[in-house]
Design an enzyme around this catalytic site. Structure first.
Site, PDB file in Angstrom:
ATOM      1  N   HIS A  84      26.546  61.200  49.421  1.00 53.00           N
ATOM      2  CA  HIS A  84      27.846  61.726  49.005  1.00 53.00           C
ATOM      3  C   HIS A  84      27.681  62.619  47.780  1.00 53.00           C
ATOM      4  O   HIS A  84      27.198  62.177  46.747  1.00 53.00           O
ATOM      5  CB  HIS A  84      28.814  60.585  48.679  1.00 53.00           C
ATOM      6  N   TYR A 213      39.515  57.352  45.109  1.00 48.39           N
ATOM      7  CA  TYR A 213      39.987  56.410  44.089  1.00 48.39           C
ATOM      8  C   TYR A 213      41.415  56.827  43.748  1.00 48.39           C
ATOM      9  O   TYR A 213      41.639  57.957  43.299  1.00 48.39           O
ATOM     10  CB  TYR A 213      39.141  56.505  42.818  1.00 48.39           C
ATOM     11  N   PRO A 305      34.307  46.601  39.052  1.00 52.91           N
ATOM     12  CA  PRO A 305      33.636  47.416  40.071  1.00 52.91           C
ATOM     13  C   PRO A 305      34.067  48.884  40.149  1.00 52.91           C
ATOM     14  O   PRO A 305      33.483  49.652  40.912  1.00 52.91           O
ATOM     15  CB  PRO A 305      33.980  46.697  41.388  1.00 52.91           C
ATOM     16  N   LYS A 309      28.922  50.194  39.266  1.00 55.75           N
ATOM     17  CA  LYS A 309      27.704  50.103  38.461  1.00 55.75           C
ATOM     18  C   LYS A 309      26.960  48.772  38.582  1.00 55.75           C
ATOM     19  O   LYS A 309      25.806  48.674  38.176  1.00 55.75           O
ATOM     20  CB  LYS A 309      28.036  50.314  36.968  1.00 55.75           C
ATOM     21  N   TYR A 398      29.195  58.700  36.666  1.00 59.79           N
ATOM     22  CA  TYR A 398      29.247  58.115  38.012  1.00 59.79           C
ATOM     23  C   TYR A 398      27.882  58.186  38.692  1.00 59.79           C
ATOM     24  O   TYR A 398      27.453  57.217  39.335  1.00 59.79           O
ATOM     25  CB  TYR A 398      30.309  58.838  38.855  1.00 59.79           C
TER      26      TYR A 398
HETATM   27  P1  RFL Z   1      24.153  38.005  42.760  1.00 64.39           P
HETATM   28  O1  RFL Z   1      24.321  38.992  43.854  1.00 64.39           O
HETATM   29  O2  RFL Z   1      25.350  37.246  42.312  1.00 64.39           O
HETATM   30  O3  RFL Z   1      23.000  37.028  43.196  1.00 64.39           O
HETATM   31  C1  RFL Z   1      22.724  35.866  42.461  1.00 64.39           C
HETATM   32  C2  RFL Z   1      22.109  34.847  43.417  1.00 64.39           C
HETATM   33  O4  RFL Z   1      21.792  33.666  42.692  1.00 64.39           O
HETATM   34  C3  RFL Z   1      22.192  32.530  43.461  1.00 64.39           C
HETATM   35  N1  RFL Z   1      22.405  31.397  42.541  1.00 64.39           N
HETATM   36  C4  RFL Z   1      21.512  30.403  42.376  1.00 64.39           C
HETATM   37  N2  RFL Z   1      20.318  30.181  42.943  1.00 64.39           N
HETATM   38  C5  RFL Z   1      19.651  29.067  42.556  1.00 64.39           C
HETATM   39  N3  RFL Z   1      20.140  28.182  41.657  1.00 64.39           N
HETATM   40  C6  RFL Z   1      21.339  28.354  41.081  1.00 64.39           C
HETATM   41  N4  RFL Z   1      21.812  27.471  40.194  1.00 64.39           N
HETATM   42  C7  RFL Z   1      22.072  29.525  41.434  1.00 64.39           C
HETATM   43  N5  RFL Z   1      23.272  30.017  41.060  1.00 64.39           N
HETATM   44  C8  RFL Z   1      23.449  31.163  41.742  1.00 64.39           C
HETATM   45  C9  RFL Z   1      23.448  32.996  44.160  1.00 64.39           C
HETATM   46  O5  RFL Z   1      23.730  32.220  45.313  1.00 64.39           O
HETATM   47  C10 RFL Z   1      23.091  34.431  44.490  1.00 64.39           C
HETATM   48  O6  RFL Z   1      22.489  34.560  45.767  1.00 64.39           O
HETATM   49  O7  RFL Z   1      23.560  38.715  41.455  1.00 64.39           O
HETATM   50  P2  RFL Z   1      22.470  39.894  41.338  1.00 64.39           P
HETATM   51  O8  RFL Z   1      21.329  39.680  42.246  1.00 64.39           O
HETATM   52  O9  RFL Z   1      22.246  40.083  39.885  1.00 64.39           O
HETATM   53  O10 RFL Z   1      23.212  41.180  41.943  1.00 64.39           O
HETATM   54  C11 RFL Z   1      24.259  41.774  41.266  1.00 64.39           C
HETATM   55  C12 RFL Z   1      25.265  42.313  42.256  1.00 64.39           C
HETATM   56  O11 RFL Z   1      25.522  41.368  43.278  1.00 64.39           O
HETATM   57  C13 RFL Z   1      26.555  42.641  41.540  1.00 64.39           C
HETATM   58  O12 RFL Z   1      26.316  43.372  40.341  1.00 64.39           O
HETATM   59  C14 RFL Z   1      27.520  43.473  42.336  1.00 64.39           C
HETATM   60  O13 RFL Z   1      27.732  43.033  43.636  1.00 64.39           O
HETATM   61  C15 RFL Z   1      28.827  43.445  41.539  1.00 64.39           C
HETATM   62  N6  RFL Z   1      29.963  43.630  42.380  1.00 64.39           N
HETATM   63  C16 RFL Z   1      30.219  44.891  42.760  1.00 64.39           C
HETATM   64  N7  RFL Z   1      29.446  45.914  42.296  1.00 64.39           N
HETATM   65  C17 RFL Z   1      29.684  47.165  42.671  1.00 64.39           C
HETATM   66  O14 RFL Z   1      28.950  48.073  42.254  1.00 64.39           O
HETATM   67  N8  RFL Z   1      30.748  47.426  43.545  1.00 64.39           N
HETATM   68  C18 RFL Z   1      31.548  46.409  44.042  1.00 64.39           C
HETATM   69  O15 RFL Z   1      32.445  46.656  44.806  1.00 64.39           O
HETATM   70  C19 RFL Z   1      31.302  45.090  43.643  1.00 64.39           C
HETATM   71  N9  RFL Z   1      32.063  44.053  44.106  1.00 64.39           N
HETATM   72  C20 RFL Z   1      30.731  42.532  42.813  1.00 64.39           C
HETATM   73  C21 RFL Z   1      31.788  42.766  43.700  1.00 64.39           C
HETATM   74  C22 RFL Z   1      30.467  41.221  42.373  1.00 64.39           C
HETATM   75  C23 RFL Z   1      31.235  40.142  42.790  1.00 64.39           C
HETATM   76  N10 RFL Z   1      30.946  38.817  42.265  1.00 64.39           N
HETATM   77  C24 RFL Z   1      29.719  38.596  41.517  1.00 64.39           C
HETATM   78  C25 RFL Z   1      31.762  37.721  42.283  1.00 64.39           C
HETATM   79  C26 RFL Z   1      32.558  41.696  44.153  1.00 64.39           C
HETATM   80  C27 RFL Z   1      32.283  40.383  43.716  1.00 64.39           C
HETATM   81  C28 RFL Z   1      33.137  39.290  44.284  1.00 64.39           C
HETATM   82  C1  PHB Z   2      32.456  49.599  47.871  1.00 66.16           C
HETATM   83  O1  PHB Z   2      32.230  50.371  48.814  1.00 66.16           O
HETATM   84  O2  PHB Z   2      32.476  48.382  48.028  1.00 66.16           O
HETATM   85  C2  PHB Z   2      32.731  50.169  46.525  1.00 66.16           C
HETATM   86  C3  PHB Z   2      32.574  51.517  46.314  1.00 66.16           C
HETATM   87  C4  PHB Z   2      32.828  52.055  45.074  1.00 66.16           C
HETATM   88  C5  PHB Z   2      33.258  51.237  44.061  1.00 66.16           C
HETATM   89  C6  PHB Z   2      33.414  49.881  44.266  1.00 66.16           C
HETATM   90  C7  PHB Z   2      33.154  49.329  45.522  1.00 66.16           C
HETATM   91  O3  PHB Z   2      33.544  51.773  42.846  1.00 66.16           O
END
Ligand code: RFL
Ligand code: PHB
Length: 407
Positions: A84, A213, A305, A309, A398
């Site tokens: 993109h 957005y 989110p 990032k 971004y």
């Molecule tokens: P993760 O993905 O949370 O993975 C952590 C892993 O650790 C496990 N865990 C354990 N394992 C062993 N012992 C324990 N005591 C443990 N406790 C936890 C968990 O089961 C899990 O598998 O962290 P990681 O790897 O640092 O990755 C980071 C990303 O996942 C995160 O930054 C992003 O997904 C944030 N985030 C989003 N980021 C975006 O850029 N765009 C989004 O749309 C977006 N949506 C989100 C999100 C994070 C969310 N969280 C954390 C609740 C939506 C949600 C709901």
């Molecule tokens: C997504 O595709 O899940 C997404 C994309 C951009 C964002 C947050 C989430 O800023």
């Protein structure tokens, strides 16, 4: 068959690096260490299917794309990911394109879901026969202030002890690693936002070929995608809303009301594959190292989110951590591990600031000063869209910073 089904490696009693958590941070770290000949065991609390069922981020910066290539897991991303070169802001009923390539030195982003990144990493790990313990219960980290830390956990009713040189806390915001650091050794910075994002995934073509957005009087909306046939949409909702209150029909109706007429006309609806509400939070803990334990990814910091990032910051933490550990084993130098926390935090605070600012710009904020806050927001938007410097600020942040940046 899931990746883990092929992973039959026995559970070792010792390793060089014990990685807690098999999210993107833990799996990418495992892969980068493996490439450098460093042994690691990953201990994950959940099952692989559970990990793959969490629908989260969707936008990869160039640094993350480069890291996935470096880890040897980029092939499917390059085939299936969508490049993109811009996105739209829908403000005051008008769509304005932020041309990333023109405003940010030819850079672009890649739309490729976190689920797919995780799957690619899981597959590579299983193919290399590397040990990952899924569904581990009661994981505990000990002795990280000594030269020989240990991790204990239960698997299928048996208690295991894993000795290691280092512990990598890649266990997300609710993990055990940060929680095991003595109180007083950390300083937490936190802001919780007064709304959440309701997300819906559907097998319908995206409403637009790039992301939209939207800041509307009814609240924020985001039109994102995973492929030309799979869409991801988000709505700002009050924190008190429960996902059960939102039928698919109610979601689509509300989304329609937050789109401009052209997008509304192109919107294709269908049954949801997944629907969930995520709270929005800015959070950083300092420092990110305690003796022989490091925090990486969401274990150390959370961004709202809006700026996409979270996953990208996790990837760069892991790059810095893998470099530091590789330097330690190759040269017996502690310079990299000593510098790990400061090096990450510099980048983290830049992304935290942008994510907070973009969240403020794009959402409706309830409260006593809502009326004047909305006016300030409108004036800021007007400035940003009518100033090239303003649009460039959004674009540069971004697409993300280079791995190490000056200033
Ligand atoms: P993760 O993905 O949370 O993975 C952590 C892993 O650790 C496990 N865990 C354990 N394992 C062993 N012992 C324990 N005591 C443990 N406790 C936890 C968990 O089961 C899990 O598998 O962290 P990681 O790897 O640092 O990755 C980071 C990303 O996942 C995160 O930054 C992003 O997904 C944030 N985030 C989003 N980021 C975006 O850029 N765009 C989004 O749309 C977006 N949506 C989100 C999100 C994070 C969310 N969280 C954390 C609740 C939506 C949600 C709901
Ligand atoms: C997504 O595709 O899940 C997404 C994309 C951009 C964002 C947050 C989430 O800023």
């Amino acid at each position: 068959m899931t990746a883990s089904a092929t992973n039959t490696a026995p559970i070792p009693a010792s390793t060089q690096v014990a990685i807690i958590g098999a999210g993107p941070s833990g799996l990418l770290l495992g892969q980068l260490l493996h490439k450098a000949g460093i042994d690691a065991v990953i201990i994950e609390r959940q099952s692989p299917d559970y990990v793959l069922g969490r629908i989260r981020a969707g936008v990869l910066e160039q640094v993350t794309i480069d890291l996935l290539d470096e880890a040897g897991v980029g092939a499917r991303m390059h085939q299936e990911g969508l490049v993109h070169g811009g996105f739209d802001l829908l403000l005051d009923g008008q769509r304005h394109r932020i041309d990333l390539e023109a405003l940010a030195g030819g850079k672009h982003v890649m739309v490729y879901g976190q689920t797919e990144v995780t799957r690619d990493l899981m597959d590579a790990r299983a193919a290399a026969g590397l040990p990952t313990v899924y569904s581990a219960a009661n994981v505990q980290v000990q002795g990280f202030d000594t030269a020989r830390p240990t991790v204990t956990f239960e698997k299928d009713g048996t208690t295991h002890t894993l000795q290691c040189d280092f512990i990598a806390g890649c266990d997300g915001f609710h993990g055990v690693c940060r929680a095991s650091v003595p109180q007083g050794a950390l300083r937490n910075y936190e802001k919780v936002y007064p709304f959440g994002w309701l997300g819906l995934l559907s097998d319908t073509p995206p409403v637009h070929h790039e992301l939209i957005y939207a800041n509307t009087p009814r609240g924020f909306a985001l039109c994102s995608q995973r492929s030309s046939t799979r869409s991801r949409y988000y709505l700002q909702v009050p924190l008190t809303d429960k996902v059960e209150q939102w039928s698919d029909e109610a979601f689509w109706n509300e989304l329609r009301l937050r789109l401009d007429p052209e997008a509304r006309e192109h919107l294709v609806t269908g049954p949801s594959l997944e629907k969930s509400i995520a709270p929005l939070r800015s959070f950083v803990t300092e420092p990110l190292r305690f003796g022989r334990m490091f925090l990486a990814g969401d274990a150390g910091h959370i961004v709202p989110p809006t700026g996409a990032k979270g996953l990208n910051l996790a990837a760069t933490d892991v790059k810095f951590l893998s470099s530091a550990l590789i330097e330690f084993y190759a040269e017996r130098s502690e310079a990299g591990i000593d510098d790990y926390s400061a090096r990450c935090l510099k980048r983290i605070w830049r992304a935290e600031r942008f994510s907070w600012w973009f969240t403020q710009l794009m959402h409706n904020f309830p409260g006593d000063d809502a009326a004047i806050a909305a006016k300030f927001q409108a004036a800021e938007i007007d400035y940003l869209l009518h100033s090239e410097a303003g649009s460039r600020t959004i674009a540069e942040n971004y697409v993300g910073l280079p791995l190490d940046f000056g200033g």
